[in-house]
Design an enzyme around this catalytic site. Structure first.
Site, mmCIF file in Angstrom:
data_model
loop_
_atom_site.group_PDB
_atom_site.id
_atom_site.type_symbol
_atom_site.label_atom_id
_atom_site.label_comp_id
_atom_site.label_asym_id
_atom_site.label_seq_id
_atom_site.Cartn_x
_atom_site.Cartn_y
_atom_site.Cartn_z
ATOM 1 N N THR A 1 0.857 -1.066 0.069
ATOM 2 C CA THR A 1 -0.135 0.185 0.026
ATOM 3 C C THR A 1 0.879 1.106 -0.178
ATOM 4 O OG1 THR A 1 -1.679 -1.163 1.023
ATOM 5 C CG2 THR A 1 -1.802 1.329 1.227
ATOM 6 N N HIS B 1 -6.990 -10.631 -2.866
ATOM 7 C CA HIS B 1 -6.406 -10.381 -1.585
ATOM 8 C C HIS B 1 -7.299 -11.086 -0.366
ATOM 9 C CE1 HIS B 1 -4.440 -8.574 1.705
ATOM 10 N NE2 HIS B 1 -4.490 -7.384 1.371
ATOM 11 N N ASN C 1 -4.370 -10.557 5.820
ATOM 12 C CA ASN C 1 -4.093 -9.195 6.676
ATOM 13 C C ASN C 1 -5.335 -8.569 7.270
ATOM 14 O OD1 ASN C 1 -1.663 -9.613 5.930
ATOM 15 N ND2 ASN C 1 -1.275 -7.941 4.376
ATOM 16 N N TYR D 1 -8.602 -8.118 6.045
ATOM 17 C CA TYR D 1 -9.661 -7.504 5.270
ATOM 18 C C TYR D 1 -10.630 -8.375 4.994
ATOM 19 C CZ TYR D 1 -5.916 -4.115 5.209
ATOM 20 O OH TYR D 1 -4.961 -3.247 5.556
ATOM 21 N N ASN E 1 -4.703 -5.826 12.113
ATOM 22 C CA ASN E 1 -6.056 -5.801 12.090
ATOM 23 C C ASN E 1 -6.863 -6.587 12.989
ATOM 24 O OD1 ASN E 1 -6.245 -3.386 10.331
ATOM 25 N ND2 ASN E 1 -6.388 -4.807 8.459
#
Length: 351
Positions: A23, A171, A174, A176, A231
């Site tokens: 990112t 993805h 992580n 999400y 996260n």
């Protein structure tokens, strides 16, 4: 071994250096890919495969304010600058497609609340135009809403091919949205998408089916992070989850499986790479803190097929050339990872 070719789906990579998805928040608040991003990726085109930063498949799912999207005609045209620049230098590039789930926030998404497998919010704070604010509880997705998100991933994949990408990386890592369904620390559902590993994996496999049907399995990769606690993520059995997913993924004949081997914060431990190598029969890419020597040894020993380099590739656009001649590496400047503009983005020195 890092400099030997590798077949990845329909691509023949000239080497096994992969640019990990990073990112970088240079797309601006309109989530529009631009010329600066094209320059950044083209600088790193000597890697065997470049994987872009996380890219939104649906509007109002932003977690970083200035990450790119792939849901509009304007974004498709914007990404064509990147794919053309990378291909002009002989490179290959996949777009990482993504839904942030509970990592989004209404303050950066026009007041639209985040959605997730669970209402439990991420611990800590998020950067917004209003400053740092606590993460908010997400609205729990109903079963009836999930097909529209699956369709968003499929459309994002089609848009990526239209924009000139060689493929996409789904993805699933992580913390999400896909990961929020996969791991039982976040998924507390009692319907058809929660409980057993099979039910928690259902959303992921529906996405993979839709995306592979849309563009072909040989143009689709998947990223997973069974151990990473980023996260506010955790799982009661990350090794078991890795084994289940790696085995089931064989049926999809993906271009690759991209696995993060560790936890950023060291909370969860376990050898997920060995389990994945044992179960998964396709191309396995390892990621997270590999040195060149360690990467060479892992490939030589058959533990991996390629290695994704993150901050070292960020700071060294010519990383393969530097490794090949034993040159010193530039140090990454973490203070510019997420700031606007060229500084710390396209101004790192090459040999």
């Amino acid at each position: 071994m890092l400099f030997t070719p590798l077949q990845v789906g329909r691509l023949t990579l000239p080497n096994r250096f992969i640019l990990a998805p990073l990112t970088r928040t240079r797309a601006g608040s309109e989530h529009q890919p631009n010329e600066l991003m094209a320059e950044y990726y083209a600088q790193r085109a000597s890697g065997g495969l470049l994987i872009t930063e996380c890219t939104m498949v649906l509007p109002n799912t932003s977690a970083f304010v200035a990450e790119p999207g792939i849901y509009s005609a304007e974004q498709i045209e914007g990404w064509k600058k990147t794919t053309a620049a990378v291909h002009a230098k002989g490179g290959r590039i996949f777009l990482q497609i993504w839904h942030s789930g509970r990592a989004a926030h209404a303050d950066i998404n026009g007041g639209q609340a985040s959605v997730s497998s669970t209402a439990v919010p991420i611990e800590g704070e998020i950067h917004t135009p209003n400053g740092k604010v606590p993460y908010a509880p997400a609205r729990v997705l109903t079963e009836a809403e999930i097909p529209a998100i699956v369709a968003g991933f499929a459309l994002g994949a089609k848009n990526a091919i239209e924009a000139g990408f060689d493929g996409v990386e789904v993805h699933g890592a992580n913390g999400y949205l896909i990961d929020q369904f996969l791991r039982d620390g976040a998924n507390q559902r009692t319907d058809g998408y929660g409980g057993s590993m099979e039910k928690r994996g259902r959303f992921l496999f529906e996405v993979l089916t839709a995306v592979t049907d849309a563009i072909g399995a040989d143009r689709v990769g998947l990223r997973l992070s069974p151990l990473n606690s980023f996260n506010s993520m955790i799982d009661s059995d990350p090794i078991g989850l890795t084994s289940y997913l790696a085995d089931k993924l064989n049926a999809y004949q993906l271009a690759y499986l991209h696995l993060m081997r560790a936890d950023f914060f060291g909370v969860q431990q376990g050898d997920v790479m060995t389990v994945a190598r044992d179960k998964y029969k396709g191309v396995l890419i390892g990621n997270m803190g590999y040195t060149a020597d360690e990467a060479i040894q892992a490939i030589t020993d058959g533990k991996l097929d390629a290695v994704a380099f993150g901050t070292s590739f960020l700071a060294n656009p010519d990383l393969p050339a530097r490794i090949q001649v034993g040159a010193a590496l530039n140090a990454p400047d973490a203070s510019t990872f997420y700031t606007p503009g060229a500084k710390g983005y396209t101004d790192y020195a090459t040999l």
